[in-house]
Design a protein around this motif. Structure first.
Motif: not given
Length: 83
Positions: A63-64, A66-68
């Motif tokens: 998730a981290l 993907e967010r970045h």
């Protein structure tokens, strides 16, 4: 991430070993911890680096990233801010 090949897809034993060394170097951990992170991350190098450096689980590392936009450094910074 630096000059390390974090985008590699380890598809055979030789590349698995290279991934173990890469994650160990990038995360500053032992090769045993690196291999464990890689196995938990489904042999995804970026996720394993985030996991090994921050202690988050595979889903959180994914998730981290993907967010970045898949950028390891930014994902690591965000993980450290969450603490």
């Amino acid at each position: 991430f630096g000059n390390l090949m974090v985008g590699m897809r380890p598809i055979n034993e030789k590349l698995h070993q290279r991934a173990v060394v890469t994650v160990a170097e990038a995360a500053g951990v032992s090769q045993e911890r690196s291999r464990s992170a890689l196995e938990s991350a489904g042999w995804r190098v970026r996720e394993a680096i985030v996991m090994a450096r921050t202690g988050v689980d595979a889903a959180t590392a994914t998730a981290l990233l993907e967010r970045h936009g898949g950028r390891v450094r930014e994902a690591l910074e965000a993980a450290h801010r969450r603490r």
